[in-house]
Design an enzyme around this catalytic site. Structure first.
Site, PDB file in Angstrom:
ATOM      1  N   GLU A  55       1.034  -1.085   0.024  1.00  0.00           N
ATOM      2  CA  GLU A  55       0.134  -0.231  -0.023  1.00  0.00           C
ATOM      3  C   GLU A  55       0.789   1.146   0.120  1.00  0.00           C
ATOM      4  O   GLU A  55       1.497   1.528   0.941  1.00  0.00           O
ATOM      5  CB  GLU A  55      -0.767  -0.182   1.240  1.00  0.00           C
ATOM      6  CG  GLU A  55      -1.617  -1.333   1.325  1.00  0.00           C
ATOM      7  CD  GLU A  55      -2.798  -1.354   0.453  1.00  0.00           C
ATOM      8  OE1 GLU A  55      -3.194  -0.325  -0.270  1.00  0.00           O
ATOM      9  OE2 GLU A  55      -3.483  -2.211   0.085  1.00  0.00           O
ATOM     10  N   CYS A  93      -1.994   9.393   1.652  1.00  0.00           N
ATOM     11  CA  CYS A  93      -2.057   8.803   0.304  1.00  0.00           C
ATOM     12  C   CYS A  93      -2.763   9.184  -0.515  1.00  0.00           C
ATOM     13  O   CYS A  93      -2.542   9.216  -1.616  1.00  0.00           O
ATOM     14  CB  CYS A  93      -1.684   7.514   0.314  1.00  0.00           C
ATOM     15  SG  CYS A  93      -2.950   6.528   1.447  1.00  0.00           S
TER      16      CYS A  93
HETATM   17  P1  NAD Z   1       8.479   4.791   4.806  1.00  0.00           P
HETATM   18  O1  NAD Z   1       8.588   3.946   3.367  1.00  0.00           O
HETATM   19  O2  NAD Z   1       9.486   5.778   5.049  1.00  0.00           O
HETATM   20  O3  NAD Z   1       8.232   3.940   5.848  1.00  0.00           O
HETATM   21  C1  NAD Z   1       7.230   2.875   6.011  1.00  0.00           C
HETATM   22  C2  NAD Z   1       7.653   1.885   7.063  1.00  0.00           C
HETATM   23  O4  NAD Z   1       8.636   1.204   6.368  1.00  0.00           O
HETATM   24  C3  NAD Z   1       8.247   2.347   8.465  1.00  0.00           C
HETATM   25  O5  NAD Z   1       7.972   1.609   9.600  1.00  0.00           O
HETATM   26  C4  NAD Z   1       9.722   2.146   8.232  1.00  0.00           C
HETATM   27  O6  NAD Z   1      10.497   2.170   9.353  1.00  0.00           O
HETATM   28  C5  NAD Z   1       9.821   0.700   7.289  1.00  0.00           C
HETATM   29  N1  NAD Z   1      11.021   0.594   6.657  1.00  0.00           N
HETATM   30  C6  NAD Z   1      11.855   1.604   6.059  1.00  0.00           C
HETATM   31  N2  NAD Z   1      12.796   0.817   5.246  1.00  0.00           N
HETATM   32  C7  NAD Z   1      12.566  -0.316   5.755  1.00  0.00           C
HETATM   33  C8  NAD Z   1      13.275  -1.743   5.126  1.00  0.00           C
HETATM   34  N3  NAD Z   1      14.527  -1.499   4.491  1.00  0.00           N
HETATM   35  N4  NAD Z   1      12.946  -2.836   5.507  1.00  0.00           N
HETATM   36  C9  NAD Z   1      11.624  -3.060   6.089  1.00  0.00           C
HETATM   37  N5  NAD Z   1      11.116  -1.818   6.747  1.00  0.00           N
HETATM   38  C10 NAD Z   1      11.347  -0.702   6.363  1.00  0.00           C
HETATM   39  O7  NAD Z   1       6.995   5.583   4.719  1.00  0.00           O
HETATM   40  P2  NAD Z   1       6.746   6.792   5.628  1.00  0.00           P
HETATM   41  O8  NAD Z   1       7.334   8.006   5.359  1.00  0.00           O
HETATM   42  O9  NAD Z   1       6.394   6.165   7.336  1.00  0.00           O
HETATM   43  O10 NAD Z   1       5.124   6.933   5.025  1.00  0.00           O
HETATM   44  C11 NAD Z   1       4.846   7.605   4.188  1.00  0.00           C
HETATM   45  C12 NAD Z   1       4.219   6.876   2.761  1.00  0.00           C
HETATM   46  O11 NAD Z   1       3.444   5.885   2.819  1.00  0.00           O
HETATM   47  C13 NAD Z   1       3.932   7.952   1.636  1.00  0.00           C
HETATM   48  O12 NAD Z   1       4.289   7.406   0.465  1.00  0.00           O
HETATM   49  C14 NAD Z   1       2.212   7.428   1.897  1.00  0.00           C
HETATM   50  O13 NAD Z   1       1.552   7.627   0.799  1.00  0.00           O
HETATM   51  C15 NAD Z   1       2.319   5.850   2.344  1.00  0.00           C
HETATM   52  N6  NAD Z   1       1.013   5.316   2.563  1.00  0.00           N
HETATM   53  C16 NAD Z   1       0.447   4.835   1.778  1.00  0.00           C
HETATM   54  C17 NAD Z   1      -0.888   4.239   2.242  1.00  0.00           C
HETATM   55  C18 NAD Z   1      -1.676   3.443   1.490  1.00  0.00           C
HETATM   56  O14 NAD Z   1      -2.782   2.743   1.993  1.00  0.00           O
HETATM   57  N7  NAD Z   1      -1.720   3.164   0.203  1.00  0.00           N
HETATM   58  C19 NAD Z   1      -1.410   4.523   3.304  1.00  0.00           C
HETATM   59  C20 NAD Z   1      -0.667   5.624   4.218  1.00  0.00           C
HETATM   60  C21 NAD Z   1       0.764   5.932   3.769  1.00  0.00           C
END
Ligand code: NAD
Length: 477
Positions: free
Chosen positions: A247, A285
């Site tokens: 997502e 998002c």
């Molecule tokens: P991010 O990708 O930076 O982090 C998301 C999660 O992934 C965090 O818990 C982070 O610690 C973890 N993570 C980072 N690197 C990792 C790795 N190598 N392996 C495993 N886990 C890892 O995103 P963010 O800044 O927290 O959130 C914002 C993003 O989320 C935006 O792009 C937003 O659009 C998206 N989002 C999507 C939805 C949806 O349902 N489509 C909903 C909310 C947010």
């Protein structure tokens, strides 16, 4: 301040790797937690793996009772929960309350779905040679789930991983976002009050290298990830043999079709678009990032939109009545500022806007943005809206589709034909007719295409995702 414990196989634990959680608005320390060590992570995964068979065999009544308990407790503690969300995430209280209410509903729906989740019977005697045959199709958990969540809905997006897992009887290990683990830990404390077998859930704040090790662990065959595209697609590439749901981000658009011309309709659209391009400071998002307006409506719509945006109150998210709070960090606000500056340098006009103050960026509307500018082409994830003129509805649909993302779209029309054309034409996971793309009900299938992800969440969709069908063919009936 003592660190808030995390949960290893359902039991509280802490470590020496202490992390302070700070309020995005003023940097004040609002809580403290600690990172789970590799040993603690190992215990959580081993427990999830060893309890999987017992979890899958739990009666629906037991699963539903646990889910109902979480829903009821979140409802009883809604004010405390909302204040915690505001403190760690910086979203205004009214939006934190909305998130807490949605988490109540997410768990309640999961309990209901747990009671209904039964599989199906299929006739096989449609072929004369198969007379007397019948298939029983049931879905069984694929195994323990790893749920990785982002910072922007620190409770409800964790709920969207935990609730369907428990509903189908799959153990789950949750890895919350580093900036906002406290809501997930509060959820862990409520889960710990239930009668679920202890190994069924763990909530582990860990740094990203330990999260990557969790992704690679073969004992967690399902990965449900919500977050940014590069991390999400990186996970899918790292574990192609696993069942991975992504997502991801978006740059959601709304279209005002040619029939949306009544003045009260334009007022409604202006109000909704102003609100939902700026709610949570645009950090959703499905926040509205692009608006396409039929050209003959633009002169009437734009002043209404500008007035609605100017009416939003920016400030301390803990103050009642504040509409727009800070972004998650000053770095995030600086990035948004640099993208707006880039658009202006290449010819865009600021119709409403102001100066950044720390992590707070003012609600901004841009017109005349050249194609390719980041505010148009990428996910801005900030309170910035781009308005563009289109000559007809078809051009509007094409403009919405001209994006690397495809999560949801909002189409303001009362014309049934236009609604069906939009549904058929738009390359997104959801089309919202008569409202902004930012509408989501927690039970509906939710997710995107293209750069916005793979698979769907929403209670029933996630339950399907966490399970696989297994057929039993009966003979001689
Ligand atoms: P991010 O990708 O930076 O982090 C998301 C999660 O992934 C965090 O818990 C982070 O610690 C973890 N993570 C980072 N690197 C990792 C790795 N190598 N392996 C495993 N886990 C890892 O995103 P963010 O800044 O927290 O959130 C914002 C993003 O989320 C935006 O792009 C937003 O659009 C998206 N989002 C999507 C939805 C949806 O349902 N489509 C909903 C909310 C947010």
């Amino acid at each position: 301040m003592e660190p808030t414990p995390f949960y290893v196989a359902g039991r509280q634990d802490v470590s020496d790797e202490v992390v302070d959680i700070r309020h995005p608005f003023d940097g004040a320390a609002v809580g403290r937690t600690s990172y789970a060590t590799p040993d603690q992570v190992e215990r959580a995964v081993a427990a999830a793996s060893s309890v999987a068979a017992e979890a899958a065999a739990l009666p629906a009544a037991a699963r539903a009772a646990a889910l109902d308990h979480v829903s009821r407790t979140l409802a009883e503690r809604a004010d405390e929960v909302a204040r915690l969300i505001t403190a760690e995430n910086g979203k205004p209280l009214k939006w934190a309350r909305a998130e807490a209410a949605r988490a109540v509903s997410t768990f309640r729906w999961a309990a209901e779905e747990a009671r209904r989740f039964s599989g199906e019977l299929q006739r096989l005697d449609t072929d004369p040679a198969a007379a007397g045959r019948m298939a029983v199709v049931r879905r069984f958990p694929r195994g323990p789930v790893l749920g990785i969540s982002p910072f922007n809905f620190p409770l409800n997006l964790v709920a969207h991983k935990v609730a369907p897992a428990l509903a189908v009887g799959a153990p789950i290990v949750v890895k919350p976002a580093p900036a906002t683990p406290l809501s997930a830990l509060l959820l862990g404390s409520i889960l710990a009050e239930t009668d679920l077998p202890p190994g069924m859930f763990s909530v582990l704040p860990v740094p990203n290298d330990r999260a990557a090790a969790l992704v690679a662990d073969p004992r967690l065959p399902v990965v449900s990830f919500t977050g940014s595209g590069p991390v999400g697609f990186g996970i899918r590439e790292a574990v192609p043999h696993k069942h991975v749901t992504l997502e991801l981000g978006g740059n959601a658009a709304a279209l005002l079709c040619s029939d949306w011309s009544a003045l009260e309709d334009l007022d409604w659209a202006a109000q909704r678009i102003a609100t939902f391009s700026n709610y949570q400071a645009g950090q959703s998002c499905i926040a509205v990032q692009r608006v396409y307006v039929h050209e003959w409506l633009e002169d009437a719509f734009l002043p209404r939109l500008i007035a609605a945006v100017e009416g939003l109150k920016t400030g301390d998210p803990a103050d009642e009545g504040v509409d727009v709070g800070p972004l998650i960090s000053e770095d995030a606000a600086r990035r948004v500022e640099s993208w707006v500056d880039e658009a202006v340098a290449s010819g865009a006009t600021i119709a409403v806007g102001g100066r950044r103050e720390g992590a707070t960026y003012p609600p901004t509307v841009l017109t005349g943005v050249p194609a390719g500018a980041k505010v148009l082409a990428e996910e801005v994830f900030g309170p910035v809206l781009v308005v563009e003129r289109v000559t007809d509805d078809a051009a509007g649909f094409a403009a919405i589709n001209d994006s690397a993302f495809g999560l949801q779209a909002g189409v303001f029309t009362r014309n049934l034909q236009t609604a069906f054309t939009a549904h058929r034409t738009l390359q997104v996971g959801g089309v919202i007719i008569g409202d902004v793309p930012s509408y989501r009900a927690d039970q509906m299938p939710y997710g995107g295409v293209k750069g916005s992800g793979v698979g769907r969440e929403g209670l029933r969709s996630a339950m399907d995702d966490y399970t696989e069908p297994r057929v039993m063919v009966l003979t001689g009936l």
